[in-house]
Design a protein around this motif. Structure first.
Motif, PDB file in Angstrom:
ATOM      1  N   LEU A  58     -27.203  64.444 -35.784  1.00 11.90           N
ATOM      2  CA  LEU A  58     -28.413  65.233 -35.987  1.00 11.90           C
ATOM      3  C   LEU A  58     -28.106  66.509 -36.758  1.00 11.90           C
ATOM      4  N   ARG A  59     -27.004  67.167 -36.439  1.00 10.93           N
ATOM      5  CA  ARG A  59     -26.619  68.390 -37.147  1.00 10.93           C
ATOM      6  C   ARG A  59     -26.352  68.103 -38.615  1.00 10.93           C
ATOM      7  N   ARG A  60     -25.636  67.009 -38.878  1.00 11.80           N
ATOM      8  CA  ARG A  60     -25.370  66.642 -40.275  1.00 11.80           C
ATOM      9  C   ARG A  60     -26.658  66.344 -41.021  1.00 11.80           C
ATOM     10  N   ARG A  61     -27.602  65.674 -40.349  1.00  7.89           N
ATOM     11  CA  ARG A  61     -28.877  65.338 -40.978  1.00  7.89           C
ATOM     12  C   ARG A  61     -29.680  66.604 -41.278  1.00  7.89           C
ATOM     13  N   MET A  62     -29.667  67.569 -40.355  1.00  9.82           N
ATOM     14  CA  MET A  62     -30.394  68.824 -40.580  1.00  9.82           C
ATOM     15  C   MET A  62     -29.819  69.592 -41.761  1.00  9.82           C
ATOM     16  N   LEU A  63     -28.500  69.662 -41.858  1.00  8.72           N
ATOM     17  CA  LEU A  63     -27.876  70.381 -42.970  1.00  8.72           C
ATOM     18  C   LEU A  63     -28.077  69.654 -44.296  1.00  8.72           C
ATOM     19  N   ALA A  64     -28.069  68.326 -44.258  1.00  5.00           N
ATOM     20  CA  ALA A  64     -28.308  67.562 -45.489  1.00  5.00           C
ATOM     21  C   ALA A  64     -29.744  67.756 -45.967  1.00  5.00           C
ATOM     22  N   ALA A  65     -30.694  67.793 -45.039  1.00  2.00           N
ATOM     23  CA  ALA A  65     -32.092  68.024 -45.418  1.00  2.00           C
ATOM     24  C   ALA A  65     -32.265  69.411 -46.025  1.00  2.00           C
ATOM     25  N   GLU A  66     -31.564  70.393 -45.472  1.00  2.00           N
ATOM     26  CA  GLU A  66     -31.640  71.737 -46.035  1.00  2.00           C
ATOM     27  C   GLU A  66     -31.039  71.773 -47.434  1.00  2.00           C
ATOM     28  N   ALA A  67     -29.941  71.074 -47.636  1.00  3.74           N
ATOM     29  CA  ALA A  67     -29.296  71.059 -48.952  1.00  3.74           C
ATOM     30  C   ALA A  67     -30.182  70.399 -49.994  1.00  3.74           C
ATOM     31  N   ARG A  68     -31.050  69.475 -49.565  1.00  2.00           N
ATOM     32  CA  ARG A  68     -31.985  68.824 -50.491  1.00  2.00           C
ATOM     33  C   ARG A  68     -33.239  69.650 -50.731  1.00  2.00           C
ATOM     34  N   GLY A  69     -33.305  70.839 -50.144  1.00  5.63           N
ATOM     35  CA  GLY A  69     -34.456  71.704 -50.385  1.00  5.63           C
ATOM     36  C   GLY A  69     -35.426  71.754 -49.225  1.00  5.63           C
ATOM     37  N   GLY A  70     -35.026  71.281 -48.072  1.00  4.98           N
ATOM     38  CA  GLY A  70     -35.898  71.313 -46.903  1.00  4.98           C
ATOM     39  C   GLY A  70     -35.945  72.678 -46.267  1.00  4.98           C
ATOM     40  N   ALA A  71     -36.463  72.717 -45.059  1.00  7.86           N
ATOM     41  CA  ALA A  71     -36.582  73.984 -44.327  1.00  7.86           C
ATOM     42  C   ALA A  71     -35.201  74.565 -44.056  1.00  7.86           C
ATOM     43  N   PRO A  72     -35.048  75.889 -44.198  1.00  4.77           N
ATOM     44  CA  PRO A  72     -33.741  76.509 -43.918  1.00  4.77           C
ATOM     45  C   PRO A  72     -33.428  76.473 -42.426  1.00  4.77           C
ATOM     46  N   VAL A  73     -32.317  75.855 -42.090  1.00  2.00           N
ATOM     47  CA  VAL A  73     -31.892  75.758 -40.697  1.00  2.00           C
ATOM     48  C   VAL A  73     -30.486  76.288 -40.507  1.00  2.00           C
ATOM     49  N   SER A  74     -29.878  76.725 -41.582  1.00  2.00           N
ATOM     50  CA  SER A  74     -28.453  77.023 -41.543  1.00  2.00           C
ATOM     51  C   SER A  74     -28.146  78.293 -40.773  1.00  2.00           C
ATOM     52  N   THR A  75     -26.861  78.456 -40.468  1.00  4.12           N
ATOM     53  CA  THR A  75     -26.390  79.601 -39.708  1.00  4.12           C
ATOM     54  C   THR A  75     -26.291  80.836 -40.595  1.00  4.12           C
ATOM     55  N   ALA A  76     -25.762  81.918 -40.072  1.00  7.47           N
ATOM     56  CA  ALA A  76     -25.729  83.200 -40.788  1.00  7.47           C
ATOM     57  C   ALA A  76     -24.975  83.107 -42.108  1.00  7.47           C
ATOM     58  N   TRP A  77     -23.898  82.338 -42.172  1.00  6.41           N
ATOM     59  CA  TRP A  77     -23.132  82.257 -43.419  1.00  6.41           C
ATOM     60  C   TRP A  77     -23.720  81.228 -44.362  1.00  6.41           C
ATOM     61  N   GLY A  78     -24.713  80.471 -43.954  1.00 13.07           N
ATOM     62  CA  GLY A  78     -25.349  79.520 -44.845  1.00 13.07           C
ATOM     63  C   GLY A  78     -25.349  78.125 -44.293  1.00 13.07           C
ATOM     64  N   GLY A  79     -24.271  77.699 -43.683  1.00 14.04           N
ATOM     65  CA  GLY A  79     -24.235  76.379 -43.068  1.00 14.04           C
ATOM     66  C   GLY A  79     -23.934  75.265 -44.039  1.00 14.04           C
ATOM     67  N   SER A  80     -24.704  75.150 -45.103  1.00 17.29           N
ATOM     68  CA  SER A  80     -24.467  74.065 -46.048  1.00 17.29           C
ATOM     69  C   SER A  80     -23.417  74.478 -47.079  1.00 17.29           C
ATOM     70  N   LEU A  81     -22.761  73.503 -47.637  1.00 13.36           N
ATOM     71  CA  LEU A  81     -21.714  73.765 -48.619  1.00 13.36           C
ATOM     72  C   LEU A  81     -22.289  74.421 -49.868  1.00 13.36           C
ATOM     73  N   ASP A  82     -23.468  73.989 -50.287  1.00 14.72           N
ATOM     74  CA  ASP A  82     -24.096  74.583 -51.470  1.00 14.72           C
ATOM     75  C   ASP A  82     -24.409  76.063 -51.253  1.00 14.72           C
ATOM     76  N   GLU A  83     -24.928  76.389 -50.075  1.00  6.70           N
ATOM     77  CA  GLU A  83     -25.229  77.791 -49.780  1.00  6.70           C
ATOM     78  C   GLU A  83     -23.954  78.611 -49.729  1.00  6.70           C
ATOM     79  N   TYR A  84     -22.893  78.060 -49.164  1.00  2.00           N
ATOM     80  CA  TYR A  84     -21.608  78.748 -49.118  1.00  2.00           C
ATOM     81  C   TYR A  84     -21.118  79.042 -50.546  1.00  2.00           C
ATOM     82  N   ARG A  85     -21.199  78.062 -51.418  1.00  2.00           N
ATOM     83  CA  ARG A  85     -20.759  78.255 -52.803  1.00  2.00           C
ATOM     84  C   ARG A  85     -21.617  79.302 -53.519  1.00  2.00           C
ATOM     85  N   ARG A  86     -22.946  79.257 -53.296  1.00  2.00           N
ATOM     86  CA  ARG A  86     -23.829  80.243 -53.925  1.00  2.00           C
ATOM     87  C   ARG A  86     -23.476  81.662 -53.481  1.00  2.00           C
TER      88      ARG A  86
END
Length: 90
Positions: A58-86
């Motif tokens: 479920l956690r992986r699915r939530m982060l993948a949905a966010e990376a595809r442009g879904g609702a932001p669910v990530s943690t303070a540092w970003g959570g998704s790899l794309d957000e971390y890179r940005r």
């Protein structure tokens, strides 16, 4: 009262379930080694491992949905790899 993101609630659940999974693993092992009845402990451990796997999926699915442009669910540092890179580039 609290303003937690969904991923933070899921992370807390993962921590609690992970703790009890580790504890039940130890109890099941000790019970097996001492010759006690371990079937109940082993079945409880199996249930916890299944719940833990479902929470991780479920956690992986939530982060993948966010990376595809879904609702932001990530943690303070970003959570998704794309957000971390940005954040590292910006």
């Amino acid at each position: 009262m609290f303003n937690w993101k969904p991923i933070e609630v899921l992370d807390m659940a993962l921590g609690v379930i992970g703790f009890f999974t580790a504890a039940f693993l130890v109890v099941t092992g000790v019970t097996e080694l001492t010759g006690g009845p371990a079937l109940g402990w082993a079945l409880a451990l199996l249930g916890l491992v299944i719940v833990l796997a479902l929470l991780i999926a479920l956690r992986r699915r939530m982060l993948a949905a966010e990376a595809r442009g879904g609702a932001p669910v990530s943690t303070a540092w970003g959570g998704s790899l794309d957000e971390y890179r940005r954040r590292r580039q910006g």
